[in-house]
Design a protein around this motif. Structure first.
Motif, PDB file in Angstrom:
ATOM      1  N   PHE A 235       0.841  -1.196   0.000  1.00 42.76           N
ATOM      2  CA  PHE A 235       0.000   0.000   0.000  1.00 42.76           C
ATOM      3  C   PHE A 235       0.875   1.245   0.000  1.00 42.76           C
ATOM      4  N   GLU A 236       0.350   2.284  -0.587  1.00 48.51           N
ATOM      5  CA  GLU A 236       1.098   3.531  -0.696  1.00 48.51           C
ATOM      6  C   GLU A 236       1.068   4.304   0.621  1.00 48.51           C
ATOM      7  N   VAL A 237       2.209   4.855   0.999  1.00 47.44           N
ATOM      8  CA  VAL A 237       2.312   5.654   2.220  1.00 47.44           C
ATOM      9  C   VAL A 237       2.079   7.116   1.860  1.00 47.44           C
ATOM     10  N   THR A 238       1.032   7.691   2.419  1.00 45.19           N
ATOM     11  CA  THR A 238       0.641   9.070   2.150  1.00 45.19           C
ATOM     12  C   THR A 238       0.507   9.822   3.479  1.00 45.19           C
ATOM     13  N   PRO A 239       0.245  11.130   3.441  1.00 44.72           N
ATOM     14  CA  PRO A 239      -0.027  11.842   4.699  1.00 44.72           C
ATOM     15  C   PRO A 239      -1.177  11.226   5.492  1.00 44.72           C
ATOM     16  N   GLY A 240      -2.137  10.611   4.791  1.00 43.34           N
ATOM     17  CA  GLY A 240      -3.217   9.919   5.485  1.00 43.34           C
ATOM     18  C   GLY A 240      -2.701   8.752   6.309  1.00 43.34           C
ATOM     19  N   THR A 241      -1.688   8.073   5.785  1.00 40.33           N
ATOM     20  CA  THR A 241      -1.069   6.979   6.524  1.00 40.33           C
ATOM     21  C   THR A 241      -0.426   7.484   7.803  1.00 40.33           C
ATOM     22  N   VAL A 242       0.272   8.605   7.699  1.00 39.67           N
ATOM     23  CA  VAL A 242       0.924   9.196   8.870  1.00 39.67           C
ATOM     24  C   VAL A 242      -0.110   9.583   9.917  1.00 39.67           C
ATOM     25  N   ILE A 243      -1.218  10.167   9.470  1.00 43.10           N
ATOM     26  CA  ILE A 243      -2.294  10.526  10.400  1.00 43.10           C
ATOM     27  C   ILE A 243      -2.843   9.286  11.094  1.00 43.10           C
ATOM     28  N   GLY A 244      -3.007   8.219  10.319  1.00 39.73           N
ATOM     29  CA  GLY A 244      -3.496   6.972  10.896  1.00 39.73           C
ATOM     30  C   GLY A 244      -2.546   6.405  11.935  1.00 39.73           C
ATOM     31  N   LEU A 245      -1.254   6.448  11.648  1.00 38.97           N
ATOM     32  CA  LEU A 245      -0.254   5.942  12.592  1.00 38.97           C
ATOM     33  C   LEU A 245      -0.277   6.721  13.898  1.00 38.97           C
ATOM     34  N   LEU A 246      -0.380   8.027  13.805  1.00 37.13           N
ATOM     35  CA  LEU A 246      -0.410   8.843  15.013  1.00 37.13           C
ATOM     36  C   LEU A 246      -1.715   8.627  15.786  1.00 37.13           C
ATOM     37  N   THR A 247      -2.793   8.325  15.064  1.00 34.21           N
ATOM     38  CA  THR A 247      -4.086   8.121  15.719  1.00 34.21           C
ATOM     39  C   THR A 247      -4.114   6.826  16.523  1.00 34.21           C
ATOM     40  N   ILE A 248      -3.521   5.763  15.984  1.00 32.03           N
ATOM     41  CA  ILE A 248      -3.593   4.465  16.669  1.00 32.03           C
ATOM     42  C   ILE A 248      -2.817   4.473  17.974  1.00 32.03           C
ATOM     43  N   LEU A 249      -1.863   5.393  18.115  1.00 22.59           N
ATOM     44  CA  LEU A 249      -1.110   5.450  19.366  1.00 22.59           C
ATOM     45  C   LEU A 249      -2.032   5.761  20.537  1.00 22.59           C
ATOM     46  N   GLY A 250      -2.989   6.651  20.316  1.00 28.62           N
ATOM     47  CA  GLY A 250      -3.921   6.989  21.375  1.00 28.62           C
ATOM     48  C   GLY A 250      -4.811   5.816  21.750  1.00 28.62           C
ATOM     49  N   TYR A 251      -5.306   5.079  20.736  1.00 36.54           N
ATOM     50  CA  TYR A 251      -6.144   3.914  21.012  1.00 36.54           C
ATOM     51  C   TYR A 251      -5.361   2.841  21.759  1.00 36.54           C
ATOM     52  N   SER A 252      -4.145   2.568  21.308  1.00 34.68           N
ATOM     53  CA  SER A 252      -3.310   1.555  21.951  1.00 34.68           C
ATOM     54  C   SER A 252      -3.027   1.925  23.398  1.00 34.68           C
ATOM     55  N   LEU A 253      -2.710   3.182  23.618  1.00 33.91           N
ATOM     56  CA  LEU A 253      -2.400   3.644  24.970  1.00 33.91           C
ATOM     57  C   LEU A 253      -3.635   3.585  25.862  1.00 33.91           C
ATOM     58  N   TYR A 254      -4.801   3.853  25.301  1.00 31.53           N
ATOM     59  CA  TYR A 254      -6.035   3.816  26.091  1.00 31.53           C
ATOM     60  C   TYR A 254      -6.259   2.426  26.683  1.00 31.53           C
ATOM     61  N   ASP A 255      -6.179   1.388  25.851  1.00 34.19           N
ATOM     62  CA  ASP A 255      -6.382   0.025  26.341  1.00 34.19           C
ATOM     63  C   ASP A 255      -5.356  -0.338  27.408  1.00 34.19           C
ATOM     64  N   THR A 256      -4.117   0.082  27.190  1.00 27.34           N
ATOM     65  CA  THR A 256      -3.059  -0.238  28.140  1.00 27.34           C
ATOM     66  C   THR A 256      -3.293   0.448  29.484  1.00 27.34           C
ATOM     67  N   VAL A 257      -3.685   1.704  29.455  1.00 27.69           N
ATOM     68  CA  VAL A 257      -3.901   2.455  30.698  1.00 27.69           C
ATOM     69  C   VAL A 257      -5.081   1.885  31.483  1.00 27.69           C
ATOM     70  N   VAL A 258      -6.108   1.383  30.795  1.00 28.21           N
ATOM     71  CA  VAL A 258      -7.250   0.780  31.487  1.00 28.21           C
ATOM     72  C   VAL A 258      -6.792  -0.402  32.336  1.00 28.21           C
ATOM     73  N   VAL A 259      -5.954  -1.268  31.764  1.00 27.91           N
ATOM     74  CA  VAL A 259      -5.433  -2.412  32.513  1.00 27.91           C
ATOM     75  C   VAL A 259      -4.505  -1.948  33.631  1.00 27.91           C
ATOM     76  N   PHE A 260      -3.654  -0.973  33.327  1.00 29.47           N
ATOM     77  CA  PHE A 260      -2.718  -0.465  34.333  1.00 29.47           C
ATOM     78  C   PHE A 260      -3.460   0.143  35.528  1.00 29.47           C
ATOM     79  N   ASP A 261      -4.563   0.827  35.257  1.00 27.10           N
ATOM     80  CA  ASP A 261      -5.324   1.433  36.339  1.00 27.10           C
ATOM     81  C   ASP A 261      -5.900   0.358  37.261  1.00 27.10           C
ATOM     82  N   SER A 262      -6.408  -0.715  36.667  1.00 29.47           N
ATOM     83  CA  SER A 262      -6.906  -1.828  37.478  1.00 29.47           C
ATOM     84  C   SER A 262      -5.776  -2.474  38.271  1.00 29.47           C
ATOM     85  N   LEU A 263      -4.609  -2.591  37.643  1.00 26.41           N
ATOM     86  CA  LEU A 263      -3.451  -3.184  38.320  1.00 26.41           C
ATOM     87  C   LEU A 263      -2.975  -2.303  39.467  1.00 26.41           C
TER      88      LEU A 263
END
Length: 361
Positions: free
Chosen positions: A188-216
């Motif tokens: 697949f072609e890497v475009t500015p949209g790809t970069v936006i997507g990469l930066l966006t998934i960091l927030g989602y990934s961190l959200y799931d991790t923090v939920v578990v960490f908070d319970s821990l």
């Protein structure tokens, strides 16, 4: 209550569970294998950078061409000497993208396209993109990524502890590497949209991790003052108690992204949607996986190296061994030993038996 909701409640109460921590080496091995595959894909195949990063020309027509999209691709590729990407627009016109083309070459290509497509040259719009613009976007994206990582580590170290910050950072790098590797493997072609997507998934990934960490974080309060749970067992209970929540949020987030990727990009041929939807789809799935199978087990590994946690585990195992030697069970032993035996059953996925007569105090 639905079956999934009932399962979530039982997981939260610790009545059932799966031992993620005990099987962590399996998940580590799977992640290492996937990551190595992704790195090899980038090293061998490389990333297919879009015109915004490499520079080039984009030709668009407002009227329908007299040849097919495949024929237009061949014509544009032969005229430019570079691989062309041709997409059909909603009005029947074409969007022809060619990388590494200067102004003089663009005018020559435009005349060739006019002759072959049967469209007047004035009806073909040519837009040139310089590689310096794409380089600026890439540099800003890397800068933003670096600042984000630093802020995440600082925040998690303050809100939780440095071990959780390190584990979350490793999980984020894991998610980005896999997503970039998938782009290299599928082409697949890497475009500015790809970069936006990469930066966006960091927030989602961190959200799931923090939920578990908070319970821990809640579960490990005064952990050294008790002899019921080791740190790994508390970490495992934290994963299980938030498991259904993580699955629900991930599925809900993936459904619209899957619609963009498979229906919008695949069925209707809206190729521009693929740029951002693929990175979001892969990144969301990888983020959900890493928060459960990578981040929290890594925290447990780091914490179990502490002398006080080693001493706690030793006391708990000695206590359980003594109870087993006496033939005591959850039903006939002292209450604290009953809880320990129940915990041992919960850790491997067996239901807890409270062993108390209703109404008895």
């Amino acid at each position: 209550m639905s079956r999934l909701g009932n399962l979530g409640a039982r997981l939260y109460r610790g009545e059932v569970g799966y031992d993620f921590i005990r099987n962590r080496k399996i998940w580590y091995g799977i992640s290492i294998l996937i990551t190595i595959t992704a790195i090899i894909g980038v090293a061998v195949g490389g990333l297919r950078m879009g015109i915004e990063f490499k520079g080039g020309a984009v030709f668009t027509t407002d009227t329908k061409a007299q040849i097919s999209t495949a024929q237009a691709t061949d014509v544009a590729t032969e005229a430019s000497g570079h691989m062309a990407i041709v997409q059909e627009l909603g009005n029947g016109g074409l969007r022809i993208q060619i990388t590494e083309v200067d102004t003089a070459k663009a005018n020559e290509i435009k005349e060739t396209l006019s002759d072959e497509l049967g469209i007047p040259a004035n009806d073909i719009n040519a837009d040139l993109v310089g590689p310096s613009w794409g380089e600026q976007i890439a540099n800003k994206a890397w800068t933003g990524l670096g600042v984000f990582m630093i802020l995440v580590v600082i925040y998690l170290a303050i809100a939780f502890e440095w071990r959780m910050a390190i584990a979350a950072l490793i999980a984020l790098i894991h998610d980005i590497t896999i997503t970039v590797g998938v782009y290299a493997l599928v082409g697949f072609e890497v475009t500015p949209g790809t970069v936006i997507g990469l930066l966006t998934i960091l927030g989602y990934s961190l959200y799931d991790t923090v939920v578990v960490f908070d319970s821990l974080k809640e579960g490990q309060k005064d952990i050294t003052k008790q002899t019921r749970f080791t740190y790994s067992e508390i970490a495992n209970r934290s994963i299980n108690s938030t498991l259904v929540r993580s699955i629900n949020t991930t599925v809900v987030a993936l459904l619209p992204v899957a619609g963009l990727l498979f229906i919008g990009g695949g069925v209707f041929g809206a190729g521009m949607l693929n740029d951002i939807s693929l990175s979001l789809f892969v990144g969301l799935a990888a983020g959900a996986y890493s928060s459960i199978f990578i981040a929290t087990p890594l925290v447990a590994d780091l914490k179990e190296r502490e002398p006080q946690m080693k001493a706690l585990k030793k006391r708990i195992l000695a206590k359980r061994a003594a109870a087993a030697a006496k033939g005591e069970s959850p039903e006939d032993g002292p209450e604290d030993l009953r809880d320990d035996a129940e915990t041992a059953g919960t850790a491997i996925g067996r239901p807890r038996s409270h062993g108390r007569t209703p109404g008895k105090r």
